[in-house]
Scaffold this motif. Structure first.
Motif, mmCIF file in Angstrom:
data_model
loop_
_atom_site.group_PDB
_atom_site.id
_atom_site.type_symbol
_atom_site.label_atom_id
_atom_site.label_comp_id
_atom_site.label_asym_id
_atom_site.label_seq_id
_atom_site.Cartn_x
_atom_site.Cartn_y
_atom_site.Cartn_z
ATOM 1 N N ILE A 19 -8.610 -1.574 8.590
ATOM 2 C CA ILE A 19 -9.105 -0.613 7.602
ATOM 3 C C ILE A 19 -8.616 0.799 7.935
ATOM 4 C CG2 ILE A 19 -11.237 0.537 6.796
ATOM 5 C CD1 ILE A 19 -12.606 -2.229 6.973
ATOM 6 N N LEU A 20 -8.783 1.169 9.214
ATOM 7 C CA LEU A 20 -8.371 2.520 9.618
ATOM 8 C C LEU A 20 -6.866 2.707 9.493
ATOM 9 C CD1 LEU A 20 -10.248 3.756 12.800
ATOM 10 C CD2 LEU A 20 -10.053 4.887 10.589
ATOM 11 N N GLN A 21 -6.122 1.692 9.905
ATOM 12 C CA GLN A 21 -4.661 1.788 9.825
ATOM 13 C C GLN A 21 -4.222 2.093 8.403
ATOM 14 O OE1 GLN A 21 -3.264 -1.950 11.337
ATOM 15 N NE2 GLN A 21 -2.891 -1.143 13.391
ATOM 16 N N ASN A 22 -4.766 1.350 7.450
ATOM 17 C CA ASN A 22 -4.341 1.549 6.072
ATOM 18 C C ASN A 22 -4.763 2.917 5.548
ATOM 19 O OD1 ASN A 22 -2.971 -0.851 5.687
ATOM 20 N ND2 ASN A 22 -4.818 -1.972 5.178
ATOM 21 N N LEU A 23 -5.999 3.316 5.839
ATOM 22 C CA LEU A 23 -6.478 4.600 5.313
ATOM 23 C C LEU A 23 -5.760 5.774 5.978
ATOM 24 C CD1 LEU A 23 -10.326 3.980 4.929
ATOM 25 C CD2 LEU A 23 -8.545 3.850 3.179
ATOM 26 N N VAL A 24 -5.570 5.686 7.313
ATOM 27 C CA VAL A 24 -4.925 6.801 8.016
ATOM 28 C C VAL A 24 -3.438 6.895 7.645
ATOM 29 C CG1 VAL A 24 -4.271 7.702 10.293
ATOM 30 C CG2 VAL A 24 -6.586 6.858 9.917
ATOM 31 N N SER A 25 -2.773 5.738 7.561
ATOM 32 C CA SER A 25 -1.347 5.827 7.228
ATOM 33 C C SER A 25 -1.164 6.368 5.806
ATOM 34 C CB SER A 25 -0.620 4.504 7.438
ATOM 35 O OG SER A 25 -1.048 3.551 6.514
ATOM 36 N N ASN A 26 -2.043 5.997 4.878
ATOM 37 C CA ASN A 26 -1.972 6.590 3.535
ATOM 38 C C ASN A 26 -2.207 8.097 3.588
ATOM 39 O OD1 ASN A 26 -1.434 4.247 2.175
ATOM 40 N ND2 ASN A 26 -3.531 3.913 1.464
ATOM 41 N N ALA A 27 -3.224 8.494 4.360
ATOM 42 C CA ALA A 27 -3.571 9.918 4.433
ATOM 43 C C ALA A 27 -2.408 10.734 4.999
ATOM 44 C CB ALA A 27 -4.822 10.110 5.281
ATOM 45 N N GLY A 77 -2.209 -2.171 0.583
ATOM 46 C CA GLY A 77 -3.055 -1.614 1.646
ATOM 47 C C GLY A 77 -4.502 -1.422 1.223
ATOM 48 N N LEU A 78 -4.723 -0.740 0.114
ATOM 49 C CA LEU A 78 -6.093 -0.452 -0.314
ATOM 50 C C LEU A 78 -6.795 -1.705 -0.831
ATOM 51 C CD1 LEU A 78 -5.828 3.069 -1.990
ATOM 52 C CD2 LEU A 78 -6.873 2.458 0.192
ATOM 53 N N ALA A 79 -6.036 -2.617 -1.425
ATOM 54 C CA ALA A 79 -6.638 -3.891 -1.859
ATOM 55 C C ALA A 79 -7.166 -4.625 -0.635
ATOM 56 C CB ALA A 79 -5.614 -4.743 -2.603
ATOM 57 N N ILE A 80 -6.384 -4.616 0.447
ATOM 58 C CA ILE A 80 -6.804 -5.265 1.692
ATOM 59 C C ILE A 80 -8.063 -4.583 2.237
ATOM 60 C CG2 ILE A 80 -6.164 -5.565 4.133
ATOM 61 C CD1 ILE A 80 -3.310 -6.180 3.143
ATOM 62 N N VAL A 81 -8.043 -3.251 2.259
ATOM 63 C CA VAL A 81 -9.210 -2.518 2.760
ATOM 64 C C VAL A 81 -10.450 -2.902 1.957
ATOM 65 C CG1 VAL A 81 -10.261 -0.229 2.969
ATOM 66 C CG2 VAL A 81 -7.891 -0.573 3.667
ATOM 67 N N LYS A 82 -10.324 -2.894 0.635
ATOM 68 C CA LYS A 82 -11.494 -3.193 -0.205
ATOM 69 C C LYS A 82 -11.986 -4.623 0.014
ATOM 70 C CE LYS A 82 -13.352 -3.168 -4.866
ATOM 71 N NZ LYS A 82 -14.671 -3.418 -4.294
ATOM 72 N N ARG A 128 -6.280 16.559 -7.359
ATOM 73 C CA ARG A 128 -4.828 16.695 -7.345
ATOM 74 C C ARG A 128 -4.420 17.982 -6.634
ATOM 75 N NH1 ARG A 128 -1.084 13.048 -8.442
ATOM 76 N NH2 ARG A 128 -0.072 13.837 -10.313
ATOM 77 N N GLY A 129 -3.474 17.850 -5.706
ATOM 78 C CA GLY A 129 -2.963 19.028 -5.013
ATOM 79 C C GLY A 129 -3.882 19.562 -3.924
ATOM 80 N N VAL A 130 -5.064 18.991 -3.779
ATOM 81 C CA VAL A 130 -6.000 19.483 -2.763
ATOM 82 C C VAL A 130 -6.205 18.433 -1.668
ATOM 83 C CG1 VAL A 130 -8.349 20.289 -2.313
ATOM 84 C CG2 VAL A 130 -7.197 20.943 -4.443
ATOM 85 N N GLY A 131 -6.414 17.190 -2.091
ATOM 86 C CA GLY A 131 -6.559 16.133 -1.097
ATOM 87 C C GLY A 131 -7.531 15.058 -1.531
ATOM 88 N N SER A 132 -7.664 14.037 -0.680
ATOM 89 C CA SER A 132 -8.516 12.891 -0.995
ATOM 90 C C SER A 132 -9.421 12.584 0.186
ATOM 91 C CB SER A 132 -7.669 11.654 -1.277
ATOM 92 O OG SER A 132 -6.635 11.949 -2.188
ATOM 93 N N THR A 133 -10.587 12.032 -0.127
ATOM 94 C CA THR A 133 -11.486 11.533 0.906
ATOM 95 C C THR A 133 -11.838 10.090 0.587
ATOM 96 O OG1 THR A 133 -12.444 13.710 1.288
ATOM 97 C CG2 THR A 133 -13.751 11.808 1.981
ATOM 98 N N PHE A 134 -11.496 9.195 1.499
ATOM 99 C CA PHE A 134 -11.871 7.786 1.361
ATOM 100 C C PHE A 134 -13.062 7.531 2.275
ATOM 101 C CE2 PHE A 134 -8.614 5.623 -1.173
ATOM 102 C CZ PHE A 134 -7.682 6.651 -1.300
ATOM 103 N N THR A 135 -14.130 6.977 1.703
ATOM 104 C CA THR A 135 -15.340 6.704 2.474
ATOM 105 C C THR A 135 -15.600 5.203 2.509
ATOM 106 O OG1 THR A 135 -16.255 8.791 1.684
ATOM 107 C CG2 THR A 135 -17.803 7.229 2.665
ATOM 108 N N VAL A 136 -15.759 4.651 3.704
ATOM 109 C CA VAL A 136 -16.166 3.244 3.814
ATOM 110 C C VAL A 136 -17.553 3.191 4.435
ATOM 111 C CG1 VAL A 136 -14.016 1.930 3.823
ATOM 112 C CG2 VAL A 136 -14.687 3.123 5.868
#
Ligand code: ADP
Length: 267
Positions: free
Chosen positions: A153-161, A223-228, A244-252
């Protein structure tokens, strides 16, 4: 709904009983259809790098390799496409494992150390893009979780980030908990996600337009399908906030209960 029926015929002394049992099998059909779609999409996605690899190799063998610049350029493409092929095969295998109901082995984990180690694994990828990785998990956080699952989970989220960030940006991992769940957040300062894409991000093979075309960021769209699917399998939830242009936060969010500690997920 789609129905299937079976007829049961019983003889009790001189009485005959016929029972007709009806099953709603729409769920089974939906799962079947999903598997068919998945195979079709997977084959299509696998063909793309294979076609490129074989095309460039044939062109080189056909004489193009006499020019050293072309040789290097084409070999680079072949190398990239092989990497893409490997990632796809790994992700497809992971999805197939999840579908088979991989058992979870929860254990107590010192989260701060764990996240530190995972982030260190991404330090060179982050350095190339001038991105700072920050572990904000408190020193005393201990959770019960399947460490392999959390790694994935972390690998996918961190590599995307990192991938969908900007030069000079940052990726921060945060932790919080209450009585019923604990959560991890991966916060980035990247390109953000358009509203129309947010609801589709977790679909298998879905990639936002920018990543597929404009930005040319490598990825499988799995990646995100696997995480979910992993988070779902232990009764957790995942959500995204993005601008957009500011950033994203993924919460698990992971439930805290006895079941999640011993859960065997069989589907
Ligand atoms: P990919 O292999 O394309 O990264 P994922 O399933 O991990 O596949 O992500 C699906 C899509 O979601 C990506 O192609 C990208 O468009 C978008 N995405 C995922 N994470 C982020 C993020 N942190 N910031 C912006 N967009 C993201």
């Amino acid at each position: 709904s789609t129905w299937d029926t079976s007829v049961v015929y019983n003889q009790l002394e001189n009485d005959y009983h016929i029972s007709v049992i009806m099953y709603d099998i729409s769920d089974i059909i939906n799962v079947k259809q999903m598997q068919i779609d998945f195979l079709r999409n997977a084959s299509h996605e696998l063909k793309t790098p294979v076609t490129a690899i074989s095309g460039f190799a044939k062109t080189l063998l056909g004489g193009a390799m006499d020019d050293r610049k072309t040789l290097v350029e084409f070999l680079k493409i072949i190398d990239q496409q092989s990497t893409q092929l490997t990632s796809l095969i790994q992700d497809v295998l992971t999805i197939s494992h999840i579908q088979n109901g991989t058992p979870h082995h929860s254990q107590a984990l010192e989260l701060r150390k764990f996240v530190d180690t995972k982030l260190t694994g991404y330090s060179s990828m982050a350095k190339v893009r001038d991105i700072t990785l920050v572990d904000e998990v408190p020193q005393d956080a201990v959770v019960s979780v399947d460490s392999q699952m959390l790694t994935r989970i972390l690998q996918n989220l961190v590599s995307n980030a990192i991938k969908y960030n900007r030069s000079g940006g940052s990726v921060t991992v945060k932790y919080s908990a209450n009585d019923s769940f604990w959560q991890l957040q991966v916060v980035d300062t990247g390109i953000g996600i358009a509203q129309k894409d947010i609801s589709r991000l977790f679909e298998r093979f879905y990639r936002a337009d920018d990543s597929r075309t404009k930005q040319k960021v490598s990825g499988t769209g799995l990646g995100l399908a696997i995480v979910k699917e992993l988070v779902d399998s232990i009764g957790g939830v995942i959500h995204v906030k993005s601008q957009r242009g500011v950033g994203s936060t993924f919460t698990v969010e992971f439930p805290i209960n006895d079941e999640s500690q011993t859960a065997q997920v069989d589907k």
